[in-house]
Design a protein around this motif. Sequence first.
Motif, short mmCIF file in Angstrom:
data_model
loop_
_atom_site.label_atom_id
_atom_site.label_comp_id
_atom_site.label_asym_id
_atom_site.label_seq_id
_atom_site.Cartn_x
_atom_site.Cartn_y
_atom_site.Cartn_z
N SER A 89 -67.17 122.79 -74.28
CA SER A 89 -67.26 124.20 -74.66
C SER A 89 -65.89 124.85 -74.67
CB SER A 89 -68.25 124.97 -73.78
OG SER A 89 -68.37 124.41 -72.52
N LEU A 90 -65.01 124.42 -73.76
CA LEU A 90 -63.64 124.95 -73.78
C LEU A 90 -62.94 124.59 -75.09
CD1 LEU A 90 -62.24 124.28 -70.20
CD2 LEU A 90 -62.84 126.46 -71.27
N CYS A 91 -63.43 123.53 -75.71
CA CYS A 91 -62.84 123.07 -76.95
C CYS A 91 -63.26 123.96 -78.13
CB CYS A 91 -63.28 121.62 -77.14
SG CYS A 91 -62.98 120.91 -78.71
N TYR A 92 -64.44 124.56 -78.03
CA TYR A 92 -64.92 125.40 -79.13
C TYR A 92 -64.79 126.88 -78.85
CZ TYR A 92 -66.37 121.20 -81.34
OH TYR A 92 -66.33 119.97 -81.94
N LEU A 93 -64.55 127.24 -77.58
CA LEU A 93 -64.43 128.65 -77.25
C LEU A 93 -63.25 129.34 -77.95
CD1 LEU A 93 -65.45 131.04 -75.64
CD2 LEU A 93 -64.26 130.19 -73.63
N PRO A 94 -62.06 128.75 -77.96
CA PRO A 94 -60.94 129.48 -78.57
C PRO A 94 -61.15 129.78 -80.05
CG PRO A 94 -60.32 127.21 -78.11
CD PRO A 94 -61.63 127.46 -77.42
N SER A 96 -73.49 127.96 -73.09
CA SER A 96 -74.46 128.95 -73.59
C SER A 96 -73.73 130.13 -74.21
CB SER A 96 -75.35 129.42 -72.44
OG SER A 96 -75.92 128.33 -71.78
N VAL A 97 -72.67 130.57 -73.52
CA VAL A 97 -71.90 131.71 -74.05
C VAL A 97 -71.27 131.34 -75.39
CG1 VAL A 97 -69.81 133.07 -73.68
CG2 VAL A 97 -71.44 132.73 -71.80
N VAL A 98 -70.66 130.15 -75.46
CA VAL A 98 -70.01 129.74 -76.71
C VAL A 98 -71.02 129.68 -77.85
CG1 VAL A 98 -68.85 127.84 -77.89
CG2 VAL A 98 -68.17 128.46 -75.58
N LEU A 99 -72.19 129.08 -77.60
CA LEU A 99 -73.19 128.96 -78.66
C LEU A 99 -73.69 130.33 -79.09
CD1 LEU A 99 -75.11 125.82 -77.36
CD2 LEU A 99 -73.76 125.99 -79.45
#
Lengths: 487, 487, 487
Positions: free
Chosen positions: C267-272, C439-442
């Motif tokens: 998720s850290l990979c898709y958050l930015p 969950s937040v990222v999605l």
Amino acid sequence: MTGQERSEEKSECVSLSPMMEAVPAPPESERVCVFGTGDMGRSLGLRLLQAGYGVVFGSRRPHSSSSLIPHGAQVLGHAAASQSAHLIFIAVQREHYDFLVPLANQLKGKVLVDLSNNLRKNQYPEANAEYLQSLVPGAEVVKGFNTLSAWSLQNGPSDANRQVYICGESVEAKQAVIAVAIKLGFSALDQGFLSVARELEDFPLQLFPQWRLPLRIAIGLSAAFFFYLLIRDIIYAYVTQSKDISFRIMVSLANKVCPIVSLIMLSLCYLPGVLASFLQLYRGTKYRRFPDWLDRWMLCRKQLGLLALGFAFLHVLYTLIIPIRYYVRFKATERTVSVIRENRTTQFDTTTAWRGDSYLSLGILGFGLYVLLGITSLPSVINTLSWREFSFIQSKLGHLTLLLCTAHTYLYGWNRFLSSSTYKWYTPPGYMLCLVLPSVVLLLKLLHTHTQNNTLSVMTALSLRGWLPFNHRLPCFWDQKPTITFN
Amino acid sequence: MTGQERSEEKSECVSLSPMMEAVPAPPESERVCVFGTGDMGRSLGLRLLQAGYGVVFGSRRPHSSSSLIPHGAQVLGHAAASQSAHLIFIAVQREHYDFLVPLANQLKGKVLVDLSNNLRKNQYPEANAEYLQSLVPGAEVVKGFNTLSAWSLQNGPSDANRQVYICGESVEAKQAVIAVAIKLGFSALDQGFLSVARELEDFPLQLFPQWRLPLRIAIGLSAAFFFYLLIRDIIYAYVTQSKDISFRIMVSLANKVCPIVSLIMLSLCYLPGVLASFLQLYRGTKYRRFPDWLDRWMLCRKQLGLLALGFAFLHVLYTLIIPIRYYVRFKATERTVSVIRENRTTQFDTTTAWRGDSYLSLGILGFGLYVLLGITSLPSVINTLSWREFSFIQSKLGHLTLLLCTAHTYLYGWNRFLSSSTYKWYTPPGYMLCLVLPSVVLLLKLLHTHTQNNTLSVMTALSLRGWLPFNHRLPCFWDQKPTITFN
Amino acid sequence: MTGQERSEEKSECVSLSPMMEAVPAPPESERVCVFGTGDMGRSLGLRLLQAGYGVVFGSRRPHSSSSLIPHGAQVLGHAAASQSAHLIFIAVQREHYDFLVPLANQLKGKVLVDLSNNLRKNQYPEANAEYLQSLVPGAEVVKGFNTLSAWSLQNGPSDANRQVYICGESVEAKQAVIAVAIKLGFSALDQGFLSVARELEDFPLQLFPQWRLPLRIAIGLSAAFFFYLLIRDIIYAYVTQSKDISFRIMVSLANKVCPIVSLIMLSLCYLPGVLASFLQLYRGTKYRRFPDWLDRWMLCRKQLGLLALGFAFLHVLYTLIIPIRYYVRFKATERTVSVIRENRTTQFDTTTAWRGDSYLSLGILGFGLYVLLGITSLPSVINTLSWREFSFIQSKLGHLTLLLCTAHTYLYGWNRFLSSSTYKWYTPPGYMLCLVLPSVVLLLKLLHTHTQNNTLSVMTALSLRGWLPFNHRLPCFWDQKPTITFN
């Protein structure tokens, strides 16, 4: 990689900018002009500077743009900029091309390189480059560099994006563009006249054109077998025994569909090669074109094989988690309990042990070879193989993989082929259906190898096929066929 | 990829052909001739056209061939064609070279590039290029481009097949060929005089020359340990207890042979590096050549390591299917049943749990690093690593992998090392045998690291080894050594 | 590869050496000089010879060196050698540069290419090239070629090491060096003035600069969750029930830490990417730079993703060995025994079966996609993808992977979210904590896709992002951003 580190630390570079401009300007032949200061224009400009060119940007607002452009480049108004060089890269979107109309006079005789792309196919009635030519009829428009991204321009050419495709009417204009491309480290391919521009503009919009047919086959086969097995396993149990075993859909059914689709697709990957060999034997020559459907089929063998590997991979995972499943653990306990309560004795059956272990062992070896085929189809690995090595792996080892996987499936069936209880509602189980195609392919391959050995003396041409660079009309089991046709 | 799409849709290209010929012909220096209209000739011709050359094909039957050749090229008879260019590519098989004899006069002073290959090594007494030179003594024969396939000519150069090897007597002739190669996007390497031609012609016939020794070692070790374990496990049980446990061959035995061979080969991969370091320490210099056997050994470390990874992969699969096996499930039921019937109580042993879990965990971590080593030995990944990064992974992580796998095996043995029942027929079990080599390698490595630190001040040269491009006589743990020797 | 075979067999080459020197020397412009006959000097010399240059080595002891240098090259004393060419490669270590001082007069006006590297960063007060310039003020010093190893010089340029970085004060000198680099098959990038030399000299000393931040995150997360779970699971059991279950550290705990860290890092990979999209929406333009922390974060997405894949791989292995563990087998027997002894009946629960199988199936599919993402991030695979294809895989399939893995974790938790016994010492279990971020990222991604569709007509620029070479300020989900900044 290394470049990033540098750019992060580069602070003294700022001070270089004024000095750079003090350097005597390179001669006109070594100067190029870039219209547009967007990402593409700036990346291209930087690359040109690094390759030793003098770069003059053309901009609507030269003053506000000057902070954006790379150090060492100049920014002028469009008209002034166009005077400074013979070659002008148009890094502007098509919608803004009209600013070129008033410049038509200054651009007469100049080489304009159209770098633009569209958002979707057939967005405009004519190609951007043709439109540009119509706006500036006196200039020599060359379409090119549009398949590159600003990213690949900045990071330098590598493998697949080393090639720059160009097209245009004027041979001299194209040669000038080719010379720049070579100096930037790219390799330029002249694709013909400007009428090809539309194709070049459609390139970056492609989404896996070669994967479509194999993906459709995979999805079609999966769906067909899923519903077939759903009826045979789950609905049959519900109808005849009123048992709800629908939970099996998630793992048991998936673990039947995956190996079935994998085996069928692996044989689909080797079938066209065998068909083509027979066609050549039948025709008596290897110099006639294959029918179109066979050509198209052979072109997607690599994709068929890789999808088959994907399904095999899922099959392996689904198999390995079997003992963790609640259902399996429940059944094991139930079985042991029933042995105790009914006071039965269990008897170890060596034949079952042999069969089960052989079945598993063949599967493991088959999967190992499968993975090896997958690894050797990686672009960078293919490149290290000689033609004969590539052919050995993809043809010899490929057919061996098919043989092992087919034997694995036969052992799975074992003596159930003859038991009538296997044929619920008179339908054969999935693994029997999926054995048909690989058995046929292996038989044909055997037959062909045999026939070929007998006719070797007569048809030398055929026997040469497949492993010599010089003679390879039919070389590429699993890989791509030559991509350019001679009409 | 993209090229195929294009060719499939390219219909307007047909109409370009006549226009192309209307274009003024390029000067003679930019015109080349290709004899032969087979796959190789046509692919080469197309590539030449795309790079901006004028191309004239020479053919026996120019009229019937004209439909075969790429658009924009001309076809003439051999004699006429040879007059049009200084450089002539001979894309014809050696058997047909005699058609050149009557042309000997016209070909005087021309550069003939021999592209031919043979079907097997030593097919003819002399190299094709030397034969060609003897047929046309007045021409300057250059051997070259034969390592390329028509496929790579059409798809453009990439990575490993970017290099074109050439040889010939005339420096000027070779320079002319090099110039063409560079313009086509290749990088040419002059290999010397025409006497090297035979070697160049043998290139495409190679079948994994570097893999032979490692493969032989792998097969030899597998066979030796297979028979050793067959006798110790299955025949021993049959002779002493008259039990037929032959079914174990398929999985149990395979799962003993695989890890044993994998561990031995992994240590064989790191042993030569350690030996070489000691040799350098002993000699006191890093500038003397290693003995030949050590050189050859170091050259195949990558292959040894990848084969070891393959065996480790099979070991993992064989281990993971253990709980699915009929034999294992049968035994589990039997054990539970016997606990009940004999009314025993079972006691959980924390030490056994610790040992078993540690054993599994070390194996998993070792395999994870193993896979990492495999991935970083992919050509395209190696290329993204700096020298220091590559050395770090292959040397530091490589030895760590060896350490983890060795510890995994020691934990497997555990307290059985001291139990006399382990030594059936006075032979040690396989895992003990395979521990010898890795233990020695790890010990030597430890010793060397220690020694080296002490002698650092004296032998700076040695301590520099391994991670600087500038100083790397002994750089390549696991990877290939420089390939060219200076006699 | 093929080169090695050749060198091993090449014996006739020895005899070529005297003939080679009989060949008329190439003109001065085609002749270069190499100072230093170490590995680097000899490899460079050989490559220059193969590319058609005449090569003159400069050596302190020309007579003893003549046996070391490649055939076809000359060796002279430094002074004599420097007279023979305009371009001189200095393949000597910095410590020995003082031998150049007496040559300062002869070297006036010559181009000196400094190839040297250091052993560690900041070893000397100034860059080697600047030091060289101070010793020979009359020469034109160009720093370059130092990022290449002797190995890559001998094996020819490939992919990542095709690029040669150079810097220097004189444009003409740099152009001369660029010309040589191109002829050797490299692609040269001018990095500016000599003040950049220090950066170029630091290149080969880099050790995974881009991996540092992701590795620190991975280690930090692993340690934090390890101690958290150690307290919650093992110490809790010891304190409250006095049970020693410390053996669980090796497998059970590891198998909790791995998936948790994997999911968080994915998720850290898709958050930015999501944050950047919102920032652009908020700002209303895509033409402003991101804040530095976001830039740095986006630059290491690929590394974050690959580490996440590594942890997922370990999780899969740890999960698959569960049924082999002593503890698990012991528990299974104990459970069966207790069923018998207490004469209980066991009831099959279809819901549990559904949940368990779905949980496993989602995990398998998620891991399959995970591996696909990993494969497509291999450099050679990326290169075969069009921009749109790359973006499709890394963005669409990437978010799908995140969705599957998150659902897999939710199913693992199932109804335990609401049970109070889950919250030992009032702390939530690890899998709950790790669900927050994905969950937040999605959710944000869903929200953004929705918002974007609504505002499409207003902000065309934004909607164009991500898949057109021409418009890609924000293109690279998971991959590297453009590496060069325009200050």
